[in-house]
Write a protein that holds these residues in place. Structure first.
Motif, PDB file in Angstrom:
ATOM      1  N   ALA A   1       0.814  -1.211   0.000  1.00 49.43           N
ATOM      2  CA  ALA A   1       0.000   0.000   0.000  1.00 49.43           C
ATOM      3  C   ALA A   1       0.848   1.261   0.000  1.00 49.43           C
ATOM      4  N   PHE A   2       1.809   1.313   0.895  1.00 54.09           N
ATOM      5  CA  PHE A   2       2.538   2.566   1.080  1.00 54.09           C
ATOM      6  C   PHE A   2       3.684   2.754   0.094  1.00 54.09           C
ATOM      7  N   SER A   3       4.012   1.710  -0.659  1.00 53.22           N
ATOM      8  CA  SER A   3       5.023   1.900  -1.698  1.00 53.22           C
ATOM      9  C   SER A   3       4.479   2.699  -2.871  1.00 53.22           C
TER      10      SER A   3
ATOM     11  N   VAL B   1      -0.363  -3.340  -7.604  1.00 56.28           N
ATOM     12  CA  VAL B   1      -0.654  -3.023  -6.204  1.00 56.28           C
ATOM     13  C   VAL B   1      -2.121  -3.278  -5.877  1.00 56.28           C
ATOM     14  N   VAL B   2      -3.029  -2.828  -6.755  1.00 55.50           N
ATOM     15  CA  VAL B   2      -4.457  -3.007  -6.494  1.00 55.50           C
ATOM     16  C   VAL B   2      -4.816  -4.489  -6.439  1.00 55.50           C
ATOM     17  N   ALA B   3      -4.307  -5.273  -7.383  1.00 58.49           N
ATOM     18  CA  ALA B   3      -4.580  -6.711  -7.373  1.00 58.49           C
ATOM     19  C   ALA B   3      -4.029  -7.360  -6.109  1.00 58.49           C
ATOM     20  N   TYR B   4      -2.823  -6.993  -5.726  1.00 57.96           N
ATOM     21  CA  TYR B   4      -2.198  -7.583  -4.540  1.00 57.96           C
ATOM     22  C   TYR B   4      -2.998  -7.269  -3.285  1.00 57.96           C
ATOM     23  N   LEU B   5      -3.416  -6.016  -3.122  1.00 58.69           N
ATOM     24  CA  LEU B   5      -4.168  -5.636  -1.927  1.00 58.69           C
ATOM     25  C   LEU B   5      -5.526  -6.321  -1.884  1.00 58.69           C
ATOM     26  N   LEU B   6      -6.205  -6.401  -3.014  1.00 63.93           N
ATOM     27  CA  LEU B   6      -7.498  -7.081  -3.045  1.00 63.93           C
ATOM     28  C   LEU B   6      -7.345  -8.544  -2.649  1.00 63.93           C
ATOM     29  N   GLU B   7      -6.343  -9.199  -3.187  1.00 69.19           N
ATOM     30  CA  GLU B   7      -6.156 -10.632  -2.961  1.00 69.19           C
ATOM     31  C   GLU B   7      -5.574 -10.936  -1.588  1.00 69.19           C
ATOM     32  N   GLY B   8      -4.880  -9.981  -0.987  1.00 70.36           N
ATOM     33  CA  GLY B   8      -4.242 -10.237   0.290  1.00 70.36           C
ATOM     34  C   GLY B   8      -4.993  -9.717   1.500  1.00 70.36           C
TER      35      GLY B   8
ATOM     36  N   ALA C   1      -7.667  -1.386   0.243  1.00 72.90           N
ATOM     37  CA  ALA C   1      -7.356  -0.913  -1.103  1.00 72.90           C
ATOM     38  C   ALA C   1      -7.310   0.614  -1.145  1.00 72.90           C
ATOM     39  N   SER C   2      -8.155   1.267  -0.346  1.00 72.56           N
ATOM     40  CA  SER C   2      -8.139   2.737  -0.313  1.00 72.56           C
ATOM     41  C   SER C   2      -6.851   3.257   0.309  1.00 72.56           C
ATOM     42  N   SER C   3      -6.185   2.433   1.117  1.00 70.92           N
ATOM     43  CA  SER C   3      -4.922   2.888   1.709  1.00 70.92           C
ATOM     44  C   SER C   3      -3.876   3.131   0.637  1.00 70.92           C
ATOM     45  N   ALA C   4      -3.953   2.382  -0.467  1.00 68.59           N
ATOM     46  CA  ALA C   4      -3.041   2.644  -1.575  1.00 68.59           C
ATOM     47  C   ALA C   4      -3.330   3.995  -2.201  1.00 68.59           C
ATOM     48  N   SER C   5      -4.611   4.345  -2.303  1.00 68.34           N
ATOM     49  CA  SER C   5      -4.974   5.659  -2.829  1.00 68.34           C
ATOM     50  C   SER C   5      -4.512   6.765  -1.883  1.00 68.34           C
ATOM     51  N   ALA C   6      -4.676   6.533  -0.578  1.00 69.93           N
ATOM     52  CA  ALA C   6      -4.215   7.533   0.395  1.00 69.93           C
ATOM     53  C   ALA C   6      -2.701   7.679   0.333  1.00 69.93           C
ATOM     54  N   ALA C   7      -1.998   6.541   0.216  1.00 72.06           N
ATOM     55  CA  ALA C   7      -0.541   6.598   0.122  1.00 72.06           C
ATOM     56  C   ALA C   7      -0.104   7.294  -1.160  1.00 72.06           C
ATOM     57  N   SER C   8      -0.856   7.067  -2.237  1.00 73.48           N
ATOM     58  CA  SER C   8      -0.556   7.770  -3.477  1.00 73.48           C
ATOM     59  C   SER C   8      -0.648   9.266  -3.274  1.00 73.48           C
ATOM     60  N   GLU C   9      -1.668   9.684  -2.528  1.00 70.70           N
ATOM     61  CA  GLU C   9      -1.824  11.119  -2.291  1.00 70.70           C
ATOM     62  C   GLU C   9      -0.752  11.639  -1.355  1.00 70.70           C
ATOM     63  N   ILE C  10      -0.252  10.783  -0.453  1.00 65.60           N
ATOM     64  CA  ILE C  10       0.901  11.195   0.357  1.00 65.60           C
ATOM     65  C   ILE C  10       2.092  11.449  -0.568  1.00 65.60           C
TER      66      ILE C  10
ATOM     67  N   TRP D   1      12.117  -0.549  -3.540  1.00 63.71           N
ATOM     68  CA  TRP D   1      12.566  -1.843  -4.074  1.00 63.71           C
ATOM     69  C   TRP D   1      13.053  -2.741  -2.942  1.00 63.71           C
ATOM     70  N   VAL D   2      13.825  -2.181  -2.025  1.00 59.06           N
ATOM     71  CA  VAL D   2      14.328  -2.963  -0.888  1.00 59.06           C
ATOM     72  C   VAL D   2      13.157  -3.473  -0.047  1.00 59.06           C
ATOM     73  N   ALA D   3      12.179  -2.618   0.232  1.00 60.79           N
ATOM     74  CA  ALA D   3      11.035  -3.019   1.053  1.00 60.79           C
ATOM     75  C   ALA D   3      10.205  -4.103   0.353  1.00 60.79           C
TER      76      ALA D   3
END
Length: 430
Positions: free
Chosen positions: A17-19, A132-139, A149-158, A199-201
């Motif tokens: 999400a946060f990447s 990222v979206v597929a991974y978050l939905l499936e995980g 899934a919205s956390s990825a959108s929030a992280a994008s805005e960060i 990449w490391v994370a």
């Protein structure tokens, strides 16, 4: 009997999400820094800004191609491998951009090199969003898919907030001569460092349990593109509609706003960027609320409500920003940002839920990413062109409203995709 859903670890979800911070840091940095880049690489003036925004649009043509290529990797050898390769390419493109010679040093070739590297960035970002979206939905746990899934959108805005903040600090902390000679490089060096850290994370992430299920059952598609076109055409069309409105609300309603305020003559570059920083904070706050709301009442009602708001509000907000003072501009920017951020939150999970696990990433590439290429990359350029040709400040808002009206019937007829378990008020009757 269907196997029970097995979420991945909290650490892997957090990394995924946060990447997205770095993905949107660099890609939106180009828009937030558009007026500066137009002087450094294209000579300055209204025409140069239009060329700079046109370069952003051209780069977006690479996004669907990158999504399909990286989607093949994600659907054939795993979501984790896909995300590692896309961010490695992104790191290289950011670093190369920071090291580019300017127009003053090599002439017009500098602008061509900038646009080429934007194309490389567009190609790599195409793999980022879908993966990222597929991974978050499936995980994610089924009852929290919308929120996670919205956390990825929030992280994008960060990431976008970081981009606008770094841009504003860079512009404010040095003279115009220093900015054009070397200062513009600073935000891109910051992006390269962030991408290398991501990449490391990501190297520590688990593989998606959905992909592991496909491997164990032998259902991994041999040719994901052919599989998606043969079995998921309706899902591709629905995800296109969702992403079309999500893209134009974001790229015209948020990232184009600094260029709009500056070119309209009502704000300096620094003031416009600081106003956009405040709007970005509003998006971060509203995003998880909308994602959680879609878990409780479903994706479809939220999509319909936001479509109605997108049809009714944007034109008036652009008019307010163009004709009012700083307070009016802030209100307009905040309203646009909240609508766009909310749509991004529910749009992420709603697009991914249109597809079955097999070929999901490729399906997202054909639907969501194709729509983003058209309604994201080209719309800031088109909005600026319409304003210059017509003088009508409400034109960007009218563009958003037109798309909202066009996709609303699709949302009305769309079936609900949120799992029943995600909607507690209905589970008792199931």
């Amino acid at each position: 009997m269907a196997e029970p859903h097995r979420p991945v670890s909290h650490a892997s979800l957090a990394v995924a999400a946060f990447s997205t911070i770095v993905e949107w840091y660099d890609f939106t940095l180009y828009l937030y820094f558009a007026t500066v880049l137009s002087r450094v690489f294209f000579g300055g003036g209204a025409q140069s800004l239009l060329v700079t925004l046109g370069g952003f649009a051209i780069a977006y043509l690479m996004r669907p191609l990158g999504a399909v290529v990286f989607g093949h990797i994600g659907d054939r050898i795993g979501r984790r491998h896909m995300l590692l390769r896309s961010v490695a390419m992104m790191t290289a493109a950011m670093l190369a951009t920071a090291l580019l010679p300017t127009r003053a040093e090599i002439g017009a070739a500098a602008g061509g090199l900038l646009i080429f590297l934007r194309c490389v960035m567009g190609f790599s970002v195409g793999g980022e969003y879908t993966g990222v979206v597929a991974y978050l939905l499936e995980g994610a746990p089924e009852s929290r898919r919308g929120l996670i899934a919205s956390s990825a959108s929030a992280a994008s805005e960060i990431g976008a907030l970081l981009a606008v903040g770094v841009s504003a600090l860079t512009v404010a902390s040095m003279s115009e001569d220093s900015l054009q000679s070397w200062g513009w490089r600073i935000p891109f060096f910051v992006g390269a460092i962030l991408a290398g850290s991501v990449w490391v994370a990501r190297s520590t992430m688990q593989e998606s349990p959905e992909f592991e299920r496909q491997q164990s059952h032998g259902t991994v598609p041999d040719v994901p593109l052919r599989h998606a076109l043969a079995t998921q055409r309706g899902a591709i069309a629905r995800s296109f509609a969702i992403s079309a409105l999500g893209s134009i609300t974001y790229y015209v309603g948020i990232t184009y706003v600094p260029a709009f305020l500056t070119s309209a003559g009502s704000f300096s570059e620094g003031s416009a960027l600081w106003l956009s920083t405040i709007a970005a904070v509003a998006v971060i706050l509203v995003t998880p609320f909308t994602g959680a709301l879609s878990d409780h009442i479903g994706r479809r009602p939220v999509l319909i409500i936001l479509s109605l708001l997108s049809a009714a509000l944007p034109a008036a907000m652009f008019s307010l920003m163009a004709s009012g003072g700083p307070g009016a501009a802030l209100v307009g920017a905040l309203v646009l940002a909240c609508v766009a951020g909310s749509f991004s939150a529910v749009g992420a999970v709603a697009t991914a839920e249109q597809f079955a696990g097999e070929g999901r990433v490729t399906g997202l590439a054909l639907g969501a990413t194709m729509a983003t290429a058209v309604f994201g990359g080209f719309t800031p350029w088109l909005a600026q062109l319409l304003i210059e040709r017509t003088g009508w400040a409400m034109a960007p808002g009218a563009m958003i409203a037109l798309v909202a009206v066009a996709v609303l019937p699709i949302f009305v007829m769309m079936r609900e995709t949120a799992p029943i378990s995600a909607r507690p008020t209905r589970s008792a009757s199931s």
